[in-house]
Design a protein around this motif. Structure first.
Motif, PDB file in Angstrom:
ATOM      1  N   GLN A  38       0.847  -1.193   0.000  1.00 49.60           N
ATOM      2  CA  GLN A  38       0.000   0.000   0.000  1.00 49.60           C
ATOM      3  C   GLN A  38       0.879   1.238   0.000  1.00 49.60           C
ATOM      4  OE1 GLN A  38      -2.548  -0.179   3.414  1.00 49.60           O
ATOM      5  NE2 GLN A  38      -0.932   0.104   4.883  1.00 49.60           N
ATOM      6  N   TYR A  39       0.279   2.368  -0.405  1.00 51.33           N
ATOM      7  CA  TYR A  39       1.032   3.618  -0.413  1.00 51.33           C
ATOM      8  C   TYR A  39       0.088   4.804  -0.297  1.00 51.33           C
ATOM      9  CZ  TYR A  39      -0.148   3.469  -5.402  1.00 51.33           C
ATOM     10  OH  TYR A  39      -0.810   3.383  -6.601  1.00 51.33           O
ATOM     11  N   GLY A  40       0.659   5.938   0.094  1.00 48.65           N
ATOM     12  CA  GLY A  40      -0.117   7.162   0.235  1.00 48.65           C
ATOM     13  C   GLY A  40       0.670   8.190   1.024  1.00 48.65           C
ATOM     14  N   THR A  41       0.044   9.345   1.280  1.00 47.13           N
ATOM     15  CA  THR A  41       0.712  10.395   2.038  1.00 47.13           C
ATOM     16  C   THR A  41       0.413  10.230   3.521  1.00 47.13           C
ATOM     17  OG1 THR A  41      -1.164  11.872   1.683  1.00 47.13           O
ATOM     18  CG2 THR A  41       0.688  12.060   0.151  1.00 47.13           C
ATOM     19  N   GLU A  42       1.376  10.664   4.335  1.00 49.82           N
ATOM     20  CA  GLU A  42       1.205  10.623   5.787  1.00 49.82           C
ATOM     21  C   GLU A  42       2.156  11.614   6.428  1.00 49.82           C
ATOM     22  OE1 GLU A  42       4.040   7.057   7.360  1.00 49.82           O
ATOM     23  OE2 GLU A  42       2.244   6.393   6.292  1.00 49.82           O
ATOM     24  N   LEU A  48       5.062  16.198   5.760  1.00 49.75           N
ATOM     25  CA  LEU A  48       4.230  15.354   4.908  1.00 49.75           C
ATOM     26  C   LEU A  48       5.145  14.535   3.997  1.00 49.75           C
ATOM     27  CD1 LEU A  48       1.252  14.792   4.367  1.00 49.75           C
ATOM     28  CD2 LEU A  48       1.314  16.522   2.584  1.00 49.75           C
ATOM     29  N   VAL A  49       4.950  13.226   3.993  1.00 54.11           N
ATOM     30  CA  VAL A  49       5.764  12.338   3.157  1.00 54.11           C
ATOM     31  C   VAL A  49       4.839  11.440   2.340  1.00 54.11           C
ATOM     32  CG1 VAL A  49       7.730  12.302   4.755  1.00 54.11           C
ATOM     33  CG2 VAL A  49       5.977  10.527   4.925  1.00 54.11           C
ATOM     34  N   PHE A  50       5.399  10.939   1.268  1.00 52.51           N
ATOM     35  CA  PHE A  50       4.721   9.896   0.493  1.00 52.51           C
ATOM     36  C   PHE A  50       5.381   8.593   0.910  1.00 52.51           C
ATOM     37  CE2 PHE A  50       3.841   7.063  -2.989  1.00 52.51           C
ATOM     38  CZ  PHE A  50       2.497   7.304  -3.202  1.00 52.51           C
ATOM     39  N   ALA A  51       4.606   7.691   1.509  1.00 52.28           N
ATOM     40  CA  ALA A  51       5.158   6.447   2.063  1.00 52.28           C
ATOM     41  C   ALA A  51       4.583   5.240   1.347  1.00 52.28           C
ATOM     42  CB  ALA A  51       4.849   6.356   3.549  1.00 52.28           C
ATOM     43  N   ALA A  52       5.425   4.222   1.216  1.00 56.92           N
ATOM     44  CA  ALA A  52       5.002   2.953   0.616  1.00 56.92           C
ATOM     45  C   ALA A  52       5.349   1.832   1.584  1.00 56.92           C
ATOM     46  CB  ALA A  52       5.699   2.731  -0.716  1.00 56.92           C
ATOM     47  N   GLN A  53       4.361   1.015   1.881  1.00 55.58           N
ATOM     48  CA  GLN A  53       4.600  -0.166   2.710  1.00 55.58           C
ATOM     49  C   GLN A  53       4.935  -1.318   1.768  1.00 55.58           C
ATOM     50  OE1 GLN A  53       1.302  -1.640   5.057  1.00 55.58           O
ATOM     51  NE2 GLN A  53       2.696  -2.414   6.613  1.00 55.58           N
ATOM     52  N   THR A  98       8.530   0.123   5.637  1.00 55.87           N
ATOM     53  CA  THR A  98       8.001   1.318   4.989  1.00 55.87           C
ATOM     54  C   THR A  98       9.163   2.149   4.473  1.00 55.87           C
ATOM     55  OG1 THR A  98       6.129   1.341   6.512  1.00 55.87           O
ATOM     56  CG2 THR A  98       6.564   3.371   5.315  1.00 55.87           C
ATOM     57  N   VAL A  99       8.998   2.702   3.292  1.00 52.00           N
ATOM     58  CA  VAL A  99       9.974   3.600   2.695  1.00 52.00           C
ATOM     59  C   VAL A  99       9.221   4.873   2.307  1.00 52.00           C
ATOM     60  CG1 VAL A  99       9.667   2.562   0.397  1.00 52.00           C
ATOM     61  CG2 VAL A  99      11.758   3.816   0.910  1.00 52.00           C
ATOM     62  N   SER A 100       9.885   6.039   2.445  1.00 52.69           N
ATOM     63  CA  SER A 100       9.177   7.281   2.147  1.00 52.69           C
ATOM     64  C   SER A 100      10.096   8.313   1.517  1.00 52.69           C
ATOM     65  CB  SER A 100       8.552   7.852   3.417  1.00 52.69           C
ATOM     66  OG  SER A 100       9.555   8.202   4.347  1.00 52.69           O
ATOM     67  N   VAL A 101       9.456   9.292   0.871  1.00 56.01           N
ATOM     68  CA  VAL A 101      10.151  10.455   0.292  1.00 56.01           C
ATOM     69  C   VAL A 101       9.345  11.697   0.661  1.00 56.01           C
ATOM     70  CG1 VAL A 101      11.197   9.195  -1.635  1.00 56.01           C
ATOM     71  CG2 VAL A 101       8.950  10.242  -1.929  1.00 56.01           C
ATOM     72  N   PRO A 102       9.991  12.873   0.743  1.00 55.39           N
ATOM     73  CA  PRO A 102       9.246  14.104   1.033  1.00 55.39           C
ATOM     74  C   PRO A 102       8.173  14.357  -0.030  1.00 55.39           C
ATOM     75  CG  PRO A 102      11.605  14.487   1.154  1.00 55.39           C
ATOM     76  CD  PRO A 102      11.412  13.111   0.579  1.00 55.39           C
ATOM     77  N   TRP A 103       7.075  14.979   0.401  1.00 54.01           N
ATOM     78  CA  TRP A 103       5.997  15.290  -0.532  1.00 54.01           C
ATOM     79  C   TRP A 103       5.448  16.664  -0.198  1.00 54.01           C
ATOM     80  CZ3 TRP A 103       0.492  15.804  -0.425  1.00 54.01           C
ATOM     81  CH2 TRP A 103      -0.117  15.721  -1.680  1.00 54.01           C
ATOM     82  N   GLU A 104       5.278  17.475  -1.204  1.00 52.74           N
ATOM     83  CA  GLU A 104       4.738  18.815  -1.025  1.00 52.74           C
ATOM     84  C   GLU A 104       3.280  18.845  -1.412  1.00 52.74           C
ATOM     85  OE1 GLU A 104       6.486  21.392   0.226  1.00 52.74           O
ATOM     86  OE2 GLU A 104       8.220  20.071   0.450  1.00 52.74           O
ATOM     87  N   ARG A 105       2.473  19.576  -0.659  1.00 54.65           N
ATOM     88  CA  ARG A 105       1.059  19.723  -1.013  1.00 54.65           C
ATOM     89  C   ARG A 105       0.950  20.312  -2.416  1.00 54.65           C
ATOM     90  NH1 ARG A 105      -2.032  18.761   3.393  1.00 54.65           N
ATOM     91  NH2 ARG A 105      -1.144  19.256   5.405  1.00 54.65           N
ATOM     92  N   GLY A 106       0.024  19.770  -3.176  1.00 58.26           N
ATOM     93  CA  GLY A 106      -0.182  20.259  -4.532  1.00 58.26           C
ATOM     94  C   GLY A 106       0.762  19.651  -5.550  1.00 58.26           C
ATOM     95  N   ALA A 107       1.663  18.776  -5.103  1.00 54.83           N
ATOM     96  CA  ALA A 107       2.579  18.121  -6.041  1.00 54.83           C
ATOM     97  C   ALA A 107       1.782  17.191  -6.953  1.00 54.83           C
ATOM     98  CB  ALA A 107       3.642  17.340  -5.284  1.00 54.83           C
ATOM     99  N   ALA A 108       2.377  16.861  -8.069  1.00 53.84           N
ATOM    100  CA  ALA A 108       1.733  15.936  -9.008  1.00 53.84           C
ATOM    101  C   ALA A 108       1.414  14.624  -8.301  1.00 53.84           C
ATOM    102  CB  ALA A 108       2.656  15.675 -10.194  1.00 53.84           C
ATOM    103  N   SER A 109       0.417  13.914  -8.831  1.00 55.86           N
ATOM    104  CA  SER A 109       0.103  12.615  -8.239  1.00 55.86           C
ATOM    105  C   SER A 109       1.341  11.746  -8.278  1.00 55.86           C
ATOM    106  CB  SER A 109      -1.062  11.951  -8.968  1.00 55.86           C
ATOM    107  OG  SER A 109      -0.698  11.692 -10.304  1.00 55.86           O
TER     108      SER A 109
END
Length: 122
Positions: A38-42, A48-53, A98-109
């Motif tokens: 699974q994946y999503g923002t958290e 705020l990061v985009f994380a993938a389990q 879980t692995v994650s990368v930084p994510w900015e609001r309004g960033a592309a999907s």
């Protein structure tokens, strides 16, 4: 004549059923050793990061070191800078991480995929 035809058809159907029921069951495809579950923002540490389990399944009889490259699409880096993770998984064990990368609001999907898996038997 009608009873002979009906008996012939019944015998033919029985023979066909017997042939098809003896066919071997298809062998299921082997599971991939590493899968994104699974994946999503958290939120993580106030950011705020985009994380993938992900799950690693070691079906081998000895420990294996896994080096995995995760490709995050839409993070501005893509495949040019994959996020590498190294984990050692014991014999016939499963690991969830879980692995994650930084994510900015309004960033592309953003999406994630496993671009490379290296397995090193220990």
């Amino acid at each position: 004549m009608r009873t002979r035809t009906a008996a012939y058809v019944a015998a033919l159907l029985a023979a066909l059923t017997a042939c098809t029921s003896r066919a071997p069951a298809p062998t299921p495809a082997p599971a991939k050793p590493v899968e994104v579950t699974q994946y999503g923002t958290e939120m993580s540490h106030g950011h705020l990061v985009f994380a993938a389990q992900y799950t690693i399944r070691n079906v081998d009889r000895s420990p294996i070191e896994y080096k995995i490259a995760f490709k995050f699409d839409g993070d501005g880096m893509g495949a040019a800078n994959p996020k590498w993770v190294t984990r050692t998984v014991g014999a016939q064990k499963t690991y969830t991480g879980t692995v994650s990368v930084p994510w900015e609001r309004g960033a592309a999907s953003i999406g994630v995929e496993i671009s490379q898996v290296q397995q090193i038997p220990l």
